[in-house]
Design a protein around this motif. Structure first.
Motif, PDB file in Angstrom:
ATOM      1  N   ALA A 165      -7.122  -0.474   0.008  1.00 24.36           N
ATOM      2  CA  ALA A 165      -6.454   0.677   0.625  1.00 24.36           C
ATOM      3  C   ALA A 165      -6.295   0.504   2.131  1.00 24.36           C
ATOM      4  O   ALA A 165      -6.989  -0.292   2.761  1.00 24.36           O
ATOM      5  CB  ALA A 165      -7.253   1.951   0.351  1.00 24.36           C
ATOM      6  N   LYS A 215      -3.158   3.694  -1.178  1.00 18.06           N
ATOM      7  CA  LYS A 215      -3.831   2.813  -2.141  1.00 18.06           C
ATOM      8  C   LYS A 215      -3.019   1.543  -2.332  1.00 18.06           C
ATOM      9  O   LYS A 215      -1.794   1.558  -2.284  1.00 18.06           O
ATOM     10  CB  LYS A 215      -3.995   3.508  -3.491  1.00 18.06           C
ATOM     11  CG  LYS A 215      -4.828   4.758  -3.438  1.00 18.06           C
ATOM     12  CD  LYS A 215      -6.270   4.433  -3.399  1.00 18.06           C
ATOM     13  CE  LYS A 215      -7.051   5.745  -3.482  1.00 18.06           C
ATOM     14  NZ  LYS A 215      -8.441   5.575  -3.325  1.00 18.06           N
ATOM     15  N   TYR A 253       0.865  -1.172   0.000  1.00 21.60           N
ATOM     16  CA  TYR A 253       0.000   0.000   0.000  1.00 21.60           C
ATOM     17  C   TYR A 253       0.907   1.229   0.000  1.00 21.60           C
ATOM     18  O   TYR A 253       1.870   1.287   0.768  1.00 21.60           O
ATOM     19  CB  TYR A 253      -0.883   0.020   1.243  1.00 21.60           C
ATOM     20  CG  TYR A 253      -1.808  -1.166   1.354  1.00 21.60           C
ATOM     21  CD1 TYR A 253      -3.110  -1.093   0.865  1.00 21.60           C
ATOM     22  CD2 TYR A 253      -1.390  -2.356   1.936  1.00 21.60           C
ATOM     23  CE1 TYR A 253      -3.968  -2.183   0.968  1.00 21.60           C
ATOM     24  CE2 TYR A 253      -2.239  -3.447   2.033  1.00 21.60           C
ATOM     25  CZ  TYR A 253      -3.527  -3.352   1.551  1.00 21.60           C
ATOM     26  OH  TYR A 253      -4.369  -4.422   1.644  1.00 21.60           O
TER      27      TYR A 253
END
Length: 137
Positions: free
Chosen positions: A96, A113, A15
């Motif tokens: 996310a 994200k 992420y």
């Protein structure tokens, strides 16, 4: 209503909101690599490899995350004489990590994200204005 926290289904997930400033070429943002580990006789743990980009990529920090009901929590301890730490409280999904840092020095929101094809390369920062006029993805 936001979905609750969930353990990543994959062994490893990346992420990030890390990007490269188009003006200076400096690296900006954060990256968390989340992975699961366990043993048949122990409770599975969620580990986080955390890095920031403040001009250059920081040394990684390695922490255990906790998922309690709908909450995903990470205590990130930065090496310093005053034992500075940041606590991220939020949620993790397949797409996310969203949450809020709560610490004595600074409180801020974060959205990282999911990078479904991580290559250890970072995009150029977009023109969206971030804190203090900086550009963020």
């Amino acid at each position: 209503m936001l979905a609750g926290a969930e353990k990543p289904k994959e062994f490893l997930a990346v992420y990030s909101n890390m990007c490269i400033s188009p003006n200076s070429g400096d690296l900006k943002g954060e990256r968390m690599i989340v992975f699961r580990s366990g043993h048949p006789f122990e409770k599975e743990k969620i580990w986080v490899w955390y890095q920031t980009g403040e001009g250059v990529l920081s040394e990684p920090l390695f922490e255990v995350a906790e998922i309690d009901g709908d909450t995903f929590r990470i205590d990130i301890h930065f090496p310093s004489p005053d034992k500075y730490f940041r606590k991220l409280v939020g949620r993790i999904t397949a797409d996310a990590i969203e949450g809020r840092y709560t610490d004595p020095y600074r409180s801020s929101n974060v959205v990282l994200k999911r990078d479904f094809s991580p290559e250890n390369r970072f995009p150029i920062c977009s023109s969206n204005a971030g804190p203090e006029g900086e550009r963020w993805p």
